[in-house]
Scaffold this motif. Structure first.
Motif, PDB file in Angstrom:
ATOM      1  N   ARG A 200     -22.650  88.348  49.077  1.00 26.37           N
ATOM      2  CA  ARG A 200     -23.522  89.348  48.475  1.00 26.37           C
ATOM      3  C   ARG A 200     -22.731  90.486  47.827  1.00 26.37           C
ATOM      4  N   PRO A 201     -23.229  91.007  46.698  1.00 23.42           N
ATOM      5  CA  PRO A 201     -22.637  92.225  46.132  1.00 23.42           C
ATOM      6  C   PRO A 201     -22.735  93.366  47.137  1.00 23.42           C
ATOM      7  N   HIS A 202     -21.752  94.243  47.146  1.00 28.14           N
ATOM      8  CA  HIS A 202     -21.813  95.343  48.108  1.00 28.14           C
ATOM      9  C   HIS A 202     -22.790  96.416  47.633  1.00 28.14           C
ATOM     10  N   ASN A 203     -23.125  96.419  46.326  1.00 30.06           N
ATOM     11  CA  ASN A 203     -24.015  97.451  45.797  1.00 30.06           C
ATOM     12  C   ASN A 203     -24.779  96.869  44.606  1.00 30.06           C
ATOM     13  N   LEU A 204     -25.847  96.149  44.904  1.00 31.38           N
ATOM     14  CA  LEU A 204     -26.624  95.504  43.846  1.00 31.38           C
ATOM     15  C   LEU A 204     -27.266  96.506  42.889  1.00 31.38           C
ATOM     16  N   THR A 416     -27.933  98.076  55.467  1.00 27.76           N
ATOM     17  CA  THR A 416     -29.294  97.847  54.974  1.00 27.76           C
ATOM     18  C   THR A 416     -29.775  96.483  55.435  1.00 27.76           C
ATOM     19  N   PRO A 417     -31.074  96.310  55.634  1.00 22.96           N
ATOM     20  CA  PRO A 417     -31.593  95.028  56.112  1.00 22.96           C
ATOM     21  C   PRO A 417     -31.603  93.976  55.008  1.00 22.96           C
ATOM     22  N   VAL A 418     -31.368  92.744  55.408  1.00 24.65           N
ATOM     23  CA  VAL A 418     -31.390  91.600  54.502  1.00 24.65           C
ATOM     24  C   VAL A 418     -32.398  90.601  55.033  1.00 24.65           C
ATOM     25  N   LYS A 429     -30.098  92.777  60.026  1.00 22.16           N
ATOM     26  CA  LYS A 429     -29.227  93.817  59.511  1.00 22.16           C
ATOM     27  C   LYS A 429     -27.877  93.212  59.162  1.00 22.16           C
ATOM     28  N   GLN A 430     -27.373  93.650  57.995  1.00 25.63           N
ATOM     29  CA  GLN A 430     -26.085  93.163  57.573  1.00 25.63           C
ATOM     30  C   GLN A 430     -25.266  94.314  57.053  1.00 25.63           C
ATOM     31  N   GLY A 431     -24.097  94.532  57.617  1.00 29.50           N
ATOM     32  CA  GLY A 431     -23.233  95.592  57.164  1.00 29.50           C
ATOM     33  C   GLY A 431     -22.407  95.149  55.966  1.00 29.50           C
ATOM     34  N   ALA A 432     -21.787  96.100  55.299  1.00 31.08           N
ATOM     35  CA  ALA A 432     -20.911  95.781  54.185  1.00 31.08           C
ATOM     36  C   ALA A 432     -19.687  95.027  54.701  1.00 31.08           C
ATOM     37  N   GLN A 433     -19.260  94.024  53.952  1.00 30.24           N
ATOM     38  CA  GLN A 433     -18.084  93.253  54.368  1.00 30.24           C
ATOM     39  C   GLN A 433     -16.836  94.061  54.052  1.00 30.24           C
ATOM     40  N   ALA A 434     -15.984  94.218  55.028  1.00 26.27           N
ATOM     41  CA  ALA A 434     -14.801  95.071  54.863  1.00 26.27           C
ATOM     42  C   ALA A 434     -13.714  94.353  54.111  1.00 26.27           C
TER      43      ALA A 434
END
Length: 434
Positions: A200-204, A416-418, A429-434
Motif C-alpha cells: 500500500r502507498p504510505h499516503n494515498l 489508520t484502519p484498512v 488497523k495497519q501501521g505505516a511500513q517502516a
C-alpha cells in the motif's frame, strides 16, 4: 507584439508544465512506503535537473536534425547545437530559447513517467542514466519522426498525434516496461507461488493530490503542443486548430477517463484518479478533431482498460508501482488506434497523406519498439554490471536510511484502519511500513 505574445505563450506553458513535476514528486512520494519517501522525492528533483541539462546539449539538436529519419546537418540542426548563437541570449532570436524550454519540459516529463514505475529498488545512478537516455535521446528521436511538421511519419504516412500520446506516453511506457523486466519486483511484492501482494502507498491522499497537479500541468503540456503565431494557432504539423478544440477534449477526456476507470476498478481510488490521466492520453492523438462527445467515449474506454492492463502485468510478475506502463503505455497505444479508426481519411495539410489507420498502427509499432528496445538493452547492461538494483538489505531497510541525511516523519505517521481482506464489513488497523 506577435513576437512578444509568442514568447509569453510558451513562457506560461513552461511554468504550467513545472506543475507536472510538482505533481510527480507528490504522486510518487505518496505511492512510496514511508521508508523511501525522501529518496523518491530527491530522485525526482535530480531527474528534472539531469534531463533539462542533457536535453540542452543533445536532445534539441536531435529533434532538429532527424525529421527525415537520419541526422541531416541543415541550418535548423546547426542552429540547435549548444554552441550556436541561437542557443543563448540573442535579441535577434526570441524564439529558440522558449521553444527549447518547452521541449525540455516535455523531455523531463517523459523521463518522470519511468520514475514512478521503478520506485523503491533502483539505484539512483542507474535511474539517472536511464532518465537521461529516455528524456534526451529516445523520445526526442520519436518526436522528430512523428511529431514534427517535416517528420517522415507525417510526410510518408499521414501520421497524426497532436497531443504526443505516442511520442511521449507510449515511448515512455514501453521504455519503462523494458527496464522493469530487468529490474524485477520489490521484495515481498509476489509470493513464492507468484500471487501478487498489495504494497500500500504510505499516503494515498498525497498521491491523489499529485495527480491533480499533473492534470493542471497538462494544460501547459498541451499549450506546448500548439504552434502560436500572429495569425492564430496550428498543430505541431501546421494544420489549423484552436485552443477551444483542446479545451473541449482535454476536459471531456479527463471526465471520461475517471468514470471509465471507476467502473472497471470498482471504485479503487488509485486506479480511479489514474483513469483521468489515461483519459486525457487516450484522446490526445486526435483531440484537435474529435467532437467532445466522441472524445468522452474514447477516454471512457481508455480509462476502463488500465486496471485490466495492470492485472495483466501482475500475471507476469512485473512490479509497476504507479501503473506507468498501463496508464501511459497502454493509453498511448489505444490513443493511436482510436484516432486511426475514427479519423481515417481525414485530410492533412501541405499535400501530406491523409490520416490512415495503417499509418497510426505503423507509428504504434515504431514508437513501442523505439521505447522498449533501448529500455531493455541498457537496463540489461546495467544489471549485468551490478549497477541496476540496490542490495536487498538496503531495500528492506529503506532508501532514506542509506541515501538521505534527513528523516521524513520524525514524529511518526498516524495509524489508520484498512478494510479487512477476509471480511467485507470488518476493519483492521495497519501501521505505516517502516
Amino acid at each position: 507584439m506577435s513576437s512578444v505574445n509568442n514568447e509569453f505563450f510558451y513562457w506560461v506553458s513552461i511554468a504550467l508544465m513545472m506543475l507536472i513535476h510538482a505533481g510527480f514528486l507528490a504522486y510518487e512520494s505518496g505511492a512510496s512506503r514511508s521508508k523511501n519517501v525522501l529518496a523518491t522525492a530527491i530522485k525526482n528533483l535530480l531527474a528534472l535537473a539531469v534531463v533539462v541539462s542533457t536535453f540542452f546539449f543533445v536532445g534539441w539538436f536531435l529533434y532538429n536534425a532527424m525529421p527525415s529519419g537520419w541526422i541531416v546537418l541543415d541550418d535548423l540542426a546547426l542552429g540547435a547545437l549548444p554552441w550556436s548563437e541561437n542557443m543563448g541570449p540573442n535579441i535577434q532570436d526570441p524564439a529558440s530559447g522558449i521553444f527549447w524550454g518547452a521541449f525540455a519540459l516535455f523531455a523531463a516529463t517523459t523521463a518522470s513517467i519511468m520514475s514512478g514505475a521503478v520506485l523503491e529498488r533502483i539505484r539512483t545512478s542507474a535511474f539517472l542514466i536511464l532518465a537521461a537516455i529516455l528524456g534526451s535521446v529516445v523520445w526526442i528521436i520519436g518526436a522528430a519522426w512523428g511529431w514534427h511538421g517535416a517528420g517522415w511519419m507525417l510526410t510518408a504516412m499521414g501520421f497524426h498525434d497532436v497531443g504526443a500520446a505516442g511520442c511521449v506516453h507510449l515511448i515512455a511506457g514501453a521504455f519503462s516496461l523494458g527496464v522493469l523486466i530487468n529490474l524485477g519486483p520489490r521484495i515481498g511484492r509476489f509470493t513464492a507461488s507468484g500471487e501478487p501482494v498489495t504494497i500500500r502507498p504510505h499516503n494515498l491522499p498525497l498521491t491523489m493530490l499529485g495527480l491533480m497537479l499533473i492534470f493542471v500541468g497538462f494544460f501547459g503540456f498541451l499549450m506546448g503542443c500548439v504552434i502560436y503565431s500572429g495569425d492564430g494557432y496550428a498543430t505541431i504539423y501546421g494544420s489549423p486548430t484552436t485552443l477551444s478544440a483542446f479545451a473541449f477534449n482535454t476536459l471531456m477526456g479527463l471526465a471520461g477517463g475517471i468514470i471509465g476507470a471507476y467502473l472497471t476498478s470498482r471504485g479503487e481510488p488509485f486506479w480511479t484518479i489514474s483513469g483521468g490521466l489515461a483519459g486525457v492520453i487516450a484522446v490526445a492523438a486526435g483531440m484537435d478533431l474529435y467532437h467532445p462527445a466522441v472524445g468522452f467515449v474514447v477516454a471512457g474506454v481508455g480509462g476502463a482498460l488500465i486496471p485490466y492492463i495492470g492485472k495483466l502485468l501482475d500475471r507476469f510478475k512485473i512490479d509497476d508501482v504507479v501503473g506507468a506502463v498501463a496508464v501511459h503505455g497502454g493509453a498511448g497505444a489505444f490513443s493511436l488506434i482510436a484516432s486511426g479508426l475514427l479519423l481515417n481519411g481525414y485530410p492533412n495539410t501541405d499535400g501530406n497523406p491523409s490520416v490512415a489507420l495503417w499509418g497510426q498502427l505503423v507509428g504504434l509499432v515504431v514508437f513501442a519498439a523505439l521505447g522498449f528496445v533501448p529500455g531493455y538493452a541498457i537496463s540489461w547492461g546495467l544489471k549485468k554490471a551490478g549497477m541496476l538494483r540496490i542490495p536487498p538489505d538496503a531495500e528492506e531497510q529503506g532508501l532514506d536510511l542509506s541515501e538521505v541525511p534527513a528523516t521524513a516523519y520524525p514524529e511518526g505517521i498516524p495509524i489508520t484502519p484498512v478494510r479487512s481482506s477476509n471480511n467485507g464489513n470488518g476493519l483492521v488497523k495497519q501501521g505505516a511500513q517502516a
